[in-house]
Design an enzyme around this catalytic site. Structure first.
Site, PDB file in Angstrom:
ATOM      1  N   HIS A  16       0.837  -1.204   0.000  1.00 18.29           N
ATOM      2  CA  HIS A  16       0.000   0.000   0.000  1.00 18.29           C
ATOM      3  C   HIS A  16       0.874   1.258   0.000  1.00 18.29           C
ATOM      4  CE1 HIS A  16      -3.117  -2.676   2.248  1.00 18.29           C
ATOM      5  NE2 HIS A  16      -3.528  -2.549   1.002  1.00 18.29           N
ATOM      6  N   LYS A  40     -18.807  -6.295   6.824  1.00 20.69           N
ATOM      7  CA  LYS A  40     -17.533  -6.932   7.162  1.00 20.69           C
ATOM      8  C   LYS A  40     -17.092  -6.582   8.575  1.00 20.69           C
ATOM      9  CE  LYS A  40     -13.932  -7.079   4.169  1.00 20.69           C
ATOM     10  NZ  LYS A  40     -13.075  -6.639   3.033  1.00 20.69           N
ATOM     11  N   ARG A  89      -2.198  -6.103  -8.172  1.00 18.48           N
ATOM     12  CA  ARG A  89      -1.096  -7.023  -7.852  1.00 18.48           C
ATOM     13  C   ARG A  89      -0.818  -7.985  -8.995  1.00 18.48           C
ATOM     14  NH1 ARG A  89      -3.500  -8.191  -2.076  1.00 18.48           N
ATOM     15  NH2 ARG A  89      -5.272  -7.613  -3.344  1.00 18.48           N
ATOM     16  N   SER A 126      -2.992  -7.760   3.153  1.00 21.88           N
ATOM     17  CA  SER A 126      -3.271  -7.535   4.576  1.00 21.88           C
ATOM     18  C   SER A 126      -3.608  -8.847   5.270  1.00 21.88           C
ATOM     19  CB  SER A 126      -4.435  -6.554   4.736  1.00 21.88           C
ATOM     20  OG  SER A 126      -4.100  -5.300   4.199  1.00 21.88           O
TER      21      SER A 126
HETATM   22  P1  ADP Z   1      -9.840  -3.613  -0.478  1.00 20.84           P
HETATM   23  O1  ADP Z   1     -10.388  -4.512   0.583  1.00 20.84           O
HETATM   24  O2  ADP Z   1     -10.712  -2.447  -0.804  1.00 20.84           O
HETATM   25  O3  ADP Z   1      -9.290  -4.296  -1.706  1.00 20.84           O
HETATM   26  P2  ADP Z   1      -7.155  -3.356   0.460  1.00 20.84           P
HETATM   27  O4  ADP Z   1      -6.766  -2.653   1.704  1.00 20.84           O
HETATM   28  O5  ADP Z   1      -6.950  -4.821   0.393  1.00 20.84           O
HETATM   29  O6  ADP Z   1      -8.633  -2.914   0.230  1.00 20.84           O
HETATM   30  O7  ADP Z   1      -6.399  -2.722  -0.789  1.00 20.84           O
HETATM   31  C1  ADP Z   1      -6.487  -1.353  -1.103  1.00 20.84           C
HETATM   32  C2  ADP Z   1      -5.845  -1.103  -2.467  1.00 20.84           C
HETATM   33  O8  ADP Z   1      -4.474  -1.468  -2.411  1.00 20.84           O
HETATM   34  C3  ADP Z   1      -6.432  -1.932  -3.610  1.00 20.84           C
HETATM   35  O9  ADP Z   1      -6.375  -1.170  -4.797  1.00 20.84           O
HETATM   36  C4  ADP Z   1      -5.502  -3.114  -3.678  1.00 20.84           C
HETATM   37  O10 ADP Z   1      -5.501  -3.705  -4.959  1.00 20.84           O
HETATM   38  C5  ADP Z   1      -4.184  -2.458  -3.380  1.00 20.84           C
HETATM   39  N1  ADP Z   1      -3.204  -3.386  -2.814  1.00 20.84           N
HETATM   40  C6  ADP Z   1      -3.414  -4.359  -1.916  1.00 20.84           C
HETATM   41  N2  ADP Z   1      -2.273  -5.022  -1.637  1.00 20.84           N
HETATM   42  C7  ADP Z   1      -1.318  -4.444  -2.407  1.00 20.84           C
HETATM   43  C8  ADP Z   1       0.082  -4.700  -2.596  1.00 20.84           C
HETATM   44  N3  ADP Z   1       0.710  -5.684  -1.967  1.00 20.84           N
HETATM   45  N4  ADP Z   1       0.748  -3.907  -3.452  1.00 20.84           N
HETATM   46  C9  ADP Z   1       0.098  -2.931  -4.114  1.00 20.84           C
HETATM   47  N5  ADP Z   1      -1.210  -2.654  -3.988  1.00 20.84           N
HETATM   48  C10 ADP Z   1      -1.915  -3.396  -3.143  1.00 20.84           C
END
Ligand code: ADP
Length: 165
Positions: A16, A40, A89, A126
């Protein structure tokens, strides 16, 4: 141009943060939006997720963090965002991301911009961080150093006695 980067961030990862840093170099302002969907449950409260993100983006002057429980397009309108930003990703992210981008464009008139994540973070999520922390496995290479202890504390399991939880 102002971008809104939305997600659950439960917890924020180095993947992120990589997207936020790169977006901060591309856009005039990046609003990071921590969202909670009503159906959720999250390990970290909305306020805790907002606070951790504010801490790890503190040195980026054109990044601000907000938290919200409503619809992304509504929040985007309120903060004056020009585009929605999402991280990709791998190809398996695409079907859902395309569906959301199409919906957000049709209901909110907002385009979505995608940044492809750096290869070192393409397998990072996450949920993997939560699983590792729950079992006391190291998470140092996965999340910003400033929030490692917060994550172990939430998972109520420290891998060694030196860590303060
Ligand atoms: P959501 O549950 O809305 O997908 P996340 O917190 O999982 O929220 O992800 C937020 C954003 O960050 C999304 O656009 C997701 O694709 C991106 N993201 C998640 N993990 C990574 C990562 N390892 N590298 C780059 N972007 C990521």
């Amino acid at each position: 141009m102002r971008a809104i980067y939305a997600g659950s961030f439960s917890p924020p990862t180095l993947g992120h943060l990589d997207i936020i840093r790169r977006a901060a170099a591309l856009f005039d302002e990046v609003v990071v939006a921590v969202l909670s969907q009503s159906e959720k449950t999250y390990l970290f409260s909305l306020e805790k997720r907002r606070e951790m993100l504010a801490r790890v983006t503190g040195e980026l002057p054109n990044v601000r963090v907000v938290a919200d429980t409503g619809m992304l397009v509504e929040l985007a309108r309120r903060v004056g965002a020009d585009v929605i930003l999402r991280g990709i990703r791998d190809a398996s992210d695409l079907p859902l991301e395309m569906q959301m981008a199409t919906a957000n464009r049709s209901i909110g008139g907002l385009d979505t911009v995608f940044l492809v994540c750096s290869p070192s973070y393409s397998l990072l999520s996450s949920s993997i961080v939560r699983d590792c922390a729950r079992h006391g496995a190291p998470i140092e290479g996965m999340v910003p150093a400033q929030i490692v202890n917060d994550i172990y504390a939430a998972c109520a399991k420290a891998p060694d006695s030196k860590r303060s939880v």
